[in-house]
Write a protein that holds these residues in place. Structure first.
Motif: not given
Lengths: 251, 310
Positions: A88-99, A162-175
């Motif tokens: 979700g952070e990646r898709r919203a662009g807010t991950l860039a703010l953290l990085l 496991v959920g957080v690990a899966c979330s780290s691999y995509t920019r699509q939360p449903p995926l």
């Protein structure tokens, strides 16, 4: 310091979102209804149970099955909750703010993980409260209840990792949620092996979640089971941290 | 000559994506007070360059230095020294404007008065005070942009990296933003801003860089509020012209006995230049811009009329 800042930020955001509250309300309503049914069945069976020498009590018939039901709900609940963590952070662009703030991947992953875990543990506490409310009117096996609660807490922590690990691999939360659910079900599929261990190899049997959850639900706390959950959590969080650490290279 | 390292330096920085070179080896330096305008058509590599500068992306080759330290080795330095506004100003939608700023401050290690004083100042300066309790999800594009700017400016960074900062701002807010950025530059910050608006660059920047197809095609200083003119005079009148023009607010450079290069400062104009020369009875044979305007350079590069460097 950065870990605490992320933890506080995530908790704040989690508390302000409506859907975690809706999920929690739905889970509690469903489990509350099922507890009522279980208590009714328990009361009806009192006469027959009284004749048995080592009859199962309120903890075996109401409290632990309620927690086991929560474990099954968690298979779906946790991927839904964790899917936004990094995807979700990646898709919203807010991950860039953290990085852009030079925050270590470890702090970002752990901060998000701990915030979600805290929320799940509060929900678990509310679930445990359901049988505890009847404690004055019945006899509770506190040791068995504590072991089962520990088992569910470890299960939640493992599924969440496991959920957080899966979330780290995509920019699509449903995926991310679908991937986490698939992995969770693959781990849970060992339930058949758990019931018929002779059909499964020793490795497949050992990696299945129910193999290590069932003893805890029966009140047996073994280091083997604790180590399993510890390894699962550490491995999944390491994968998430490694993937996020490569975010700057992969883009 | 100053011994201080540049605020930000790119040393042969390149970036590959899916095997394709999206930014060719690029070398740039920004000193304190520099305001660099990054121009280019869509897909030129502007945002990639800004992300490399901000430490959001790592270079495939080369290195980015922040105050002399390699950003890849010391990423945590970005926390205190870089303010970054990504394109579209991403915000956490669940938080109010004030909470958003508090969260950014906390992530950068600001607490107490060190957080509250700049936060309240920026809320006032960017006209966000009336919106302080509004959820970020409910903000308009221009409001989001101003909140993003406030987040980037909150910790008073040495290096400000802004991707399309003027998007959605009205003329008053644009002027307010320019004033704010000029103040930060005067205080010693190096500023990089990417924009499609040439007027934004000429109004604010001290230097313009044009990227095209991932390659740096133009890097030249801009003389804010001034223009450079090449004056052609009668034979051997260049020295006389220098004496006459010394009263003007201008930098004068003699090219040869007949040609003078005059860079006018903001309080002089070309009409005054011409009047001064004619009034001094010098033979004014020609007066033309010394360099092509930025718009023409940009259009030449964007349209492919200027070949890429060998």
């Amino acid at each position: 310091m950065s870990l605490l800042a992320i933890l506080r930020l995530e908790l704040r955001r989690l508390l302000l979102r409506p859907w975690p509250w809706l999920l929690a309300a739905a889970v509690l309503a469903w489990l509350g209804w099922n507890e009522l049914l279980a208590v009714g069945a328990f009361l009806k069976a009192q006469d027959r149970l009284a004749l048995l020498p080592a009859a199962p009590g309120f903890t075996d018939i109401v409290a632990v099955p309620l927690l086991a039901q929560f474990a099954e709900i968690a298979l779906l609940l946790v991927p839904l909750l964790s899917m936004q963590a990094l995807a979700g952070e990646r898709r919203a662009g807010t991950l860039a703010l953290l990085l852009a703030q030079g925050l270590p991947a470890r702090s970002i992953v752990l901060g998000k993980y701990l915030a979600l875990l805290l929320w799940l543990l509060v929900l678990l506490a509310l679930v445990v409260l359901l049988p505890l409310l009847l404690a004055p009117a019945t006899h509770l096996d506190w040791g068995k209840l504590a072991a089962a609660t520990l088992g569910i807490a470890l299960l939640l922590a493992g599924l969440l990792a496991v959920g957080v690990a899966c979330s780290s691999y995509t920019r699509q939360p449903p995926l991310a949620a679908a991937l986490a659910l698939a992995l969770t079900l693959a781990l849970w599929a060992g339930v058949a092996q758990g019931r018929a261990p002779q059909l499964a190899g020793p490795v497949l049997g050992w990696i299945s979640l129910p193999t290590h959850l069932q003893p805890l639900l029966r009140g047996w706390v073994g280091t083997d089971d604790l180590a399993y959950f510890g390894i699962l959590i550490a491995l999944a969080l390491s994968i998430a941290t490694h993937r996020l650490g490569r975010e700057r290279e992969l883009g | 000559m100053s011994s201080l390292p540049p605020r930000l330096a790119l040393h042969a920085v390149s970036r590959r994506r899916a095997g394709r070179l999206v930014l060719e080896p690029t070398t740039l330096q920004l000193a304190a007070g520099d305001v660099l305008g990054l121009l280019g058509v869509n897909g030129a590599g502007k945002s990639t360059t800004l992300m490399l500068m901000a430490g959001v992306l790592a270079p495939s080759h080369g290195r980015v230095e922040l105050n002399g330290a390699d950003l890849a080795e010391w990423p945590q330095r970005a926390r205190r020294h870089i303010g970054y506004l990504p394109e579209h100003a991403p915000l956490w939608p669940e938080l109010t404007v004030r909470e958003q700023l508090d969260a950014h401050g906390a992530l950068r290690g600001l607490r107490g008065a060190a957080l509250h004083v700049p936060r309240d100042t920026l809320l006032q300066r960017l006209d966000l005070a009336p919106l302080a309790r509004r959820l970020c999800a409910q903000l308009s594009l221009g409001q989001r942009q101003r909140v993003g700017l406030a987040c980037a400016l909150l910790h008073q960074p040495d290096v400000l990296i802004l991707d399309e900062p003027g998007t959605g701002l009205d003329p008053v807010q644009t002027e307010n933003l320019r004033t704010l950025l000029r103040e930060r530059a005067a205080a010693g910050a190096a500023i990089v801003l990417s924009t499609h608006l040439l007027t934004e660059v000429t109004a604010l920047c001290t230097r313009a860089v044009i990227l095209h197809q991932g390659e740096l095609r133009h890097d030249a200083p801009l003389h804010t509020g001034a223009a450079a003119w090449r004056v052609t005079l009668g034979a051997k009148q260049a020295e006389s012209a220098r004496t006459v023009l010394s009263a003007l607010s201008a930098a004068i450079e003699i090219e040869d006995a007949q040609h003078v290069l005059v860079r006018l400062h903001h309080d002089a104009d070309v009409a005054l230049l011409a009047r001064t020369l004619v009034g001094a009875k010098l033979a004014l044979l020609g007066l033309e811009p010394a360099s092509p305007p930025l718009a023409r350079v940009f259009m030449d590069i964007a349209s492919g009329r200027v070949e890429r460097a060998a």
